[in-house]
Design a protein around this motif. Structure first.
Motif, PDB file in Angstrom:
ATOM      1  N   PRO A 287       0.847  -1.202   0.000  1.00 31.76           N
ATOM      2  CA  PRO A 287       0.000   0.000   0.000  1.00 31.76           C
ATOM      3  C   PRO A 287       0.877   1.245   0.000  1.00 31.76           C
ATOM      4  CG  PRO A 287      -0.855  -1.606   1.558  1.00 31.76           C
ATOM      5  CD  PRO A 287       0.473  -2.135   1.082  1.00 31.76           C
ATOM      6  N   LYS A 288       0.419   2.279  -0.684  1.00 35.92           N
ATOM      7  CA  LYS A 288       1.237   3.481  -0.858  1.00 35.92           C
ATOM      8  C   LYS A 288       1.679   4.068   0.476  1.00 35.92           C
ATOM      9  CE  LYS A 288      -0.946   4.852  -5.238  1.00 35.92           C
ATOM     10  NZ  LYS A 288      -2.156   3.984  -5.233  1.00 35.92           N
ATOM     11  N   PHE A 289       0.768   4.074   1.465  1.00 40.29           N
ATOM     12  CA  PHE A 289       1.128   4.760   2.704  1.00 40.29           C
ATOM     13  C   PHE A 289       2.167   4.020   3.547  1.00 40.29           C
ATOM     14  CE2 PHE A 289      -2.773   3.305   5.513  1.00 40.29           C
ATOM     15  CZ  PHE A 289      -2.535   1.985   5.182  1.00 40.29           C
ATOM     16  N   HIS A 290       2.503   2.806   3.168  1.00 42.23           N
ATOM     17  CA  HIS A 290       3.576   2.100   3.869  1.00 42.23           C
ATOM     18  C   HIS A 290       4.952   2.666   3.516  1.00 42.23           C
ATOM     19  CE1 HIS A 290       1.094  -1.835   4.619  1.00 42.23           C
ATOM     20  NE2 HIS A 290       0.582  -0.768   5.209  1.00 42.23           N
ATOM     21  N   ALA A 291       5.031   3.419   2.436  1.00 42.23           N
ATOM     22  CA  ALA A 291       6.328   3.926   1.976  1.00 42.23           C
ATOM     23  C   ALA A 291       6.740   5.224   2.653  1.00 42.23           C
ATOM     24  CB  ALA A 291       6.294   4.140   0.457  1.00 42.23           C
ATOM     25  N   TYR A 292       5.810   5.924   3.302  1.00 41.25           N
ATOM     26  CA  TYR A 292       6.071   7.308   3.680  1.00 41.25           C
ATOM     27  C   TYR A 292       6.793   7.495   5.012  1.00 41.25           C
ATOM     28  CZ  TYR A 292       2.871   8.458  -0.131  1.00 41.25           C
ATOM     29  OH  TYR A 292       2.267   8.570  -1.360  1.00 41.25           O
ATOM     30  N   LYS A 293       6.640   6.564   5.964  1.00 41.32           N
ATOM     31  CA  LYS A 293       7.299   6.642   7.279  1.00 41.32           C
ATOM     32  C   LYS A 293       7.079   8.020   7.920  1.00 41.32           C
ATOM     33  CE  LYS A 293      10.777   3.318   5.748  1.00 41.32           C
ATOM     34  NZ  LYS A 293      12.215   3.035   5.498  1.00 41.32           N
ATOM     35  N   PRO A 294       5.862   8.298   8.333  1.00 38.54           N
ATOM     36  CA  PRO A 294       5.523   9.645   8.802  1.00 38.54           C
ATOM     37  C   PRO A 294       6.173  10.020  10.132  1.00 38.54           C
ATOM     38  CG  PRO A 294       3.688   8.145   9.142  1.00 38.54           C
ATOM     39  CD  PRO A 294       4.694   7.397   8.330  1.00 38.54           C
ATOM     40  N   ASN A 295       6.425  11.318  10.289  1.00 40.79           N
ATOM     41  CA  ASN A 295       6.770  11.881  11.589  1.00 40.79           C
ATOM     42  C   ASN A 295       5.507  12.265  12.341  1.00 40.79           C
ATOM     43  OD1 ASN A 295       8.866  13.062   9.371  1.00 40.79           O
ATOM     44  ND2 ASN A 295       9.962  12.411  11.210  1.00 40.79           N
ATOM     45  N   ILE A 296       4.516  12.745  11.586  1.00 42.47           N
ATOM     46  CA  ILE A 296       3.211  13.117  12.119  1.00 42.47           C
ATOM     47  C   ILE A 296       2.163  12.401  11.271  1.00 42.47           C
ATOM     48  CG2 ILE A 296       1.599  15.018  12.499  1.00 42.47           C
ATOM     49  CD1 ILE A 296       4.034  16.884  12.702  1.00 42.47           C
ATOM     50  N   ALA A 297       1.280  11.640  11.914  1.00 37.82           N
ATOM     51  CA  ALA A 297       0.291  10.860  11.167  1.00 37.82           C
ATOM     52  C   ALA A 297      -1.098  11.096  11.728  1.00 37.82           C
ATOM     53  CB  ALA A 297       0.626   9.370  11.229  1.00 37.82           C
ATOM     54  N   LEU A 298      -2.093  10.852  10.868  1.00 37.60           N
ATOM     55  CA  LEU A 298      -3.495  10.893  11.287  1.00 37.60           C
ATOM     56  C   LEU A 298      -4.209   9.682  10.703  1.00 37.60           C
ATOM     57  CD1 LEU A 298      -5.973  13.819  11.511  1.00 37.60           C
ATOM     58  CD2 LEU A 298      -6.594  11.844  10.092  1.00 37.60           C
ATOM     59  N   LEU A 299      -5.104   9.092  11.488  1.00 34.13           N
ATOM     60  CA  LEU A 299      -5.924   7.975  11.030  1.00 34.13           C
ATOM     61  C   LEU A 299      -7.387   8.313  11.301  1.00 34.13           C
ATOM     62  CD1 LEU A 299      -6.236   5.201   9.834  1.00 34.13           C
ATOM     63  CD2 LEU A 299      -5.624   4.191  12.038  1.00 34.13           C
TER      64      LEU A 299
ATOM     65  N   ILE B 138       0.615  10.182  16.441  1.00 32.61           N
ATOM     66  CA  ILE B 138      -0.549   9.739  15.705  1.00 32.61           C
ATOM     67  C   ILE B 138      -1.771  10.465  16.264  1.00 32.61           C
ATOM     68  CG2 ILE B 138      -0.707   7.706  17.217  1.00 32.61           C
ATOM     69  CD1 ILE B 138      -2.076   8.068  13.599  1.00 32.61           C
ATOM     70  N   THR B 139      -2.478  11.172  15.406  1.00 36.54           N
ATOM     71  CA  THR B 139      -3.744  11.810  15.727  1.00 36.54           C
ATOM     72  C   THR B 139      -4.835  10.900  15.177  1.00 36.54           C
ATOM     73  OG1 THR B 139      -2.774  14.022  15.629  1.00 36.54           O
ATOM     74  CG2 THR B 139      -5.158  13.859  15.329  1.00 36.54           C
ATOM     75  N   TYR B 140      -5.802  10.491  16.005  1.00 38.42           N
ATOM     76  CA  TYR B 140      -6.725   9.453  15.543  1.00 38.42           C
ATOM     77  C   TYR B 140      -8.156   9.730  15.985  1.00 38.42           C
ATOM     78  CZ  TYR B 140      -6.470   7.540  20.292  1.00 38.42           C
ATOM     79  OH  TYR B 140      -6.536   7.374  21.665  1.00 38.42           O
ATOM     80  N   ASN B 141      -9.089   9.238  15.174  1.00 35.12           N
ATOM     81  CA  ASN B 141     -10.519   9.382  15.420  1.00 35.12           C
ATOM     82  C   ASN B 141     -10.942   8.375  16.489  1.00 35.12           C
ATOM     83  OD1 ASN B 141     -13.272   9.678  15.324  1.00 35.12           O
ATOM     84  ND2 ASN B 141     -13.517   8.845  13.259  1.00 35.12           N
ATOM     85  N   SER B 142     -11.177   8.860  17.695  1.00 34.32           N
ATOM     86  CA  SER B 142     -11.503   7.970  18.810  1.00 34.32           C
ATOM     87  C   SER B 142     -12.924   7.434  18.727  1.00 34.32           C
ATOM     88  CB  SER B 142     -11.308   8.703  20.141  1.00 34.32           C
ATOM     89  OG  SER B 142     -12.183   9.815  20.243  1.00 34.32           O
ATOM     90  N   GLU B 143     -13.733   7.925  17.783  1.00 36.28           N
ATOM     91  CA  GLU B 143     -15.102   7.432  17.622  1.00 36.28           C
ATOM     92  C   GLU B 143     -15.158   6.172  16.764  1.00 36.28           C
ATOM     93  OE1 GLU B 143     -17.149  11.868  17.944  1.00 36.28           O
ATOM     94  OE2 GLU B 143     -17.264  10.749  16.059  1.00 36.28           O
ATOM     95  N   ASP B 144     -14.048   5.793  16.149  1.00 35.39           N
ATOM     96  CA  ASP B 144     -13.993   4.609  15.289  1.00 35.39           C
ATOM     97  C   ASP B 144     -13.469   3.423  16.103  1.00 35.39           C
ATOM     98  OD1 ASP B 144     -12.643   2.659  13.363  1.00 35.39           O
ATOM     99  OD2 ASP B 144     -13.658   3.985  11.955  1.00 35.39           O
ATOM    100  N   ALA B 145     -14.287   2.388  16.252  1.00 38.16           N
ATOM    101  CA  ALA B 145     -13.942   1.262  17.121  1.00 38.16           C
ATOM    102  C   ALA B 145     -12.694   0.527  16.640  1.00 38.16           C
ATOM    103  CB  ALA B 145     -15.119   0.296  17.214  1.00 38.16           C
ATOM    104  N   GLU B 146     -12.561   0.324  15.331  1.00 38.73           N
ATOM    105  CA  GLU B 146     -11.400  -0.406  14.819  1.00 38.73           C
ATOM    106  C   GLU B 146     -10.129   0.415  14.986  1.00 38.73           C
ATOM    107  OE1 GLU B 146      -9.400  -3.710  13.113  1.00 38.73           O
ATOM    108  OE2 GLU B 146     -11.312  -3.410  14.145  1.00 38.73           O
TER     109      GLU B 146
END
Length: 445
Positions: free
Chosen positions: A172-184, A218-226
């Protein structure tokens, strides 16, 4: 550098080619077919191939880099020649990582919302004249390109797509980026032709989270169970910033966001977009934009291209076009329109166009996704099933999958057009598709 693009006509590929051309690089490219708007943009820059098709003679030892698009197959003759010569070959996400090794990489990922969140962040950065490199999946107001690369900018903001990179790079494309700051932003099963189970699909996001640079965030949506499940299990030495949908209300067709300075009227609407906004705010704060400045900029954000675009807007008749096609996006967009215009008759029309949406086993994922609409229509082209190598689908199977007995199913563009015109010039019409309804003239609806 001298750079050749194999499959230059793709949305991301042609934008990367234009960005590198703008930076003074010597760009060539090839493809077997190129559609608009890629064709016109490449032509205006002098980068449109003189002839369509693959030609190994375009590959020579003087090239510094070859960038391989997902459209090119493993047996592509130009690719074979590049490998024979030992040239450096990148997928476009690999190239973006190489370009940004010394930058702070900000990667926005998720099954839904990533284009909008990336667009929000870029809008805010542009509003306050904070330069950044970027790659985003939609055309933005105020931006000439979907890709912008420099040597000097500190940050690069990347939309993190989970689809595969190239024939040589099946990650997957996003596996290549190695982020310093990420959001899901969220996880909802998609791309079933590549990820046949939800577990396999979700695992790609686990790998993404584990690729965040130690000490990153990692900034993440806490309303998403997965998403919460993956974050609870993540042991990486990174900071975690949860977000949730902020308080808001809708008054006479306008959404107002609650802020410390009072209610802020927005040009975008829908709970999912307010959730996206909350994630974008956290990222912008990490990029040096304080809360008050973020809200000031967001008051002028009108949305990303193909996301709830307004085609008609009168007090009695409103027509919107949205790129939504996966079950979670269809449900979120339909609910958003219902909430924004509770007093008007509401028709939602969805085109089944992608591999996943035309798969009879996957169709059940759409159960209840159109329930917010007063009238629900689904359109698909039977020939698309043949092209994708899928079994025919009976319209009754679609009605059962959506769990809506009154669902109208259309397989011919003319019949769909007549049904939409029969609604008259009143109420709200939401058109959802990643295609074009078989060439339907949207201006005539």
């Amino acid at each position: 550098m001298r750079i050749h693009f194999i499959a230059i006509g793709g949305s991301a590929m042609h934008n990367l080619a234009l960005a590198l051309h703008d930076s003074g690089n010597d760009i060539t490219g090839s493809d077997d077919v190129i559609f608009e708007p890629s064709r016109g943009r490449l032509a205006r820059a002098g980068l449109l191939p003189e002839t369509m098709g693959w030609n190994p003679d375009r590959i020579h030892e003087d090239l510094d880099v070859v960038i391989l698009g997902m459209h090119a197959k493993a047996d592509n003759p130009e690719l074979a020649r590049a490998r024979e010569l030992g040239l450096k070959i990148y997928s476009y996400p690999e190239f973006l990582f190489e370009h940004s090794r010394e930058k702070t990489r900000v990667v926005i990922a998720g099954s839904h919302g990533k284009t909008t969140i990336t667009s929000m962040i870029l809008h805010v950065m542009n509003y306050w004249d904070k330069p950044a490199d970027y790659m985003v999946g939609a055309q933005l107001e105020g931006f000439d390109r979907m890709v912008h690369l420099t040597e000097e900018n500190e940050f690069i903001i990347l939309e993190g797509d989970e689809y595969l990179s190239s024939a040589l790079d099946p990650r997957p494309k996003f596996h290549a980026y190695k982020p310093n700051i990420a959001l899901l932003s969220g996880i909802a099963w998609d791309h079933i032709n590549v990820f046949p189970t939800f577990e396999n699909y979700s695992d790609q996001f686990r790998i993404f989270l584990e690729s965040i640079v130690p000490g990153g965030s990692i900034t993440y949506n806490s309303e998403d169970a997965e998403v919460r499940r993956l974050l609870d299990a993540l042991q990486a030495p990174i900071r975690k910033f949860p977000y949730e949908t902020p308080a808001y209300e809708v008054q006479q067709g306008t959404t107002y966001l609650d802020t410390p300075e009072g209610q802020l009227p927005l040009q975008v609407f829908g709970k999912h977009n307010l959730n996206n906004l909350a994630g974008a705010r956290w990222i912008c704060q990490q990029l040096g934009v304080d809360e008050a400045d973020f809200y000031e900029a967001m008051a002028t954000f009108s949305g990303a291209a193909k996301r709830l675009e307004t085609l008609k807007d009168t007090p009695e008749h409103k027509v919107f076009k949205d790129f939504a096609h996966s079950p979670s996006k269809v449900q979120a967009t339909t609910r958003a329109v219902r909430e924004q215009f509770p007093g008007l008759p509401f028709t939602a029309c969805l085109e089944l166009h992608t591999y996943s949406s035309l798969n009879s086993e996957f169709l059940k994922e759409y159960a209840g996704s159109l329930e917010a609409a007063d009238n629900a229509l689904v359109f698909y082209i039977p020939e698309s099933l043949e092209i994708k190598g899928l079994e025919p689908i009976d319209p009754e199977v679609i009605r059962k999958a959506f769990e809506r007995d009154d669902l109208q199913v259309f397989t011919q563009t003319k019949a769909l057009e007549q049904a939409l015109n029969a609604l008259g010039q009143q109420g709200v019409l939401l058109l959802m598709s990643s295609g074009n309804y078989g060439g339907l003239d949207l201006g005539a609806i």
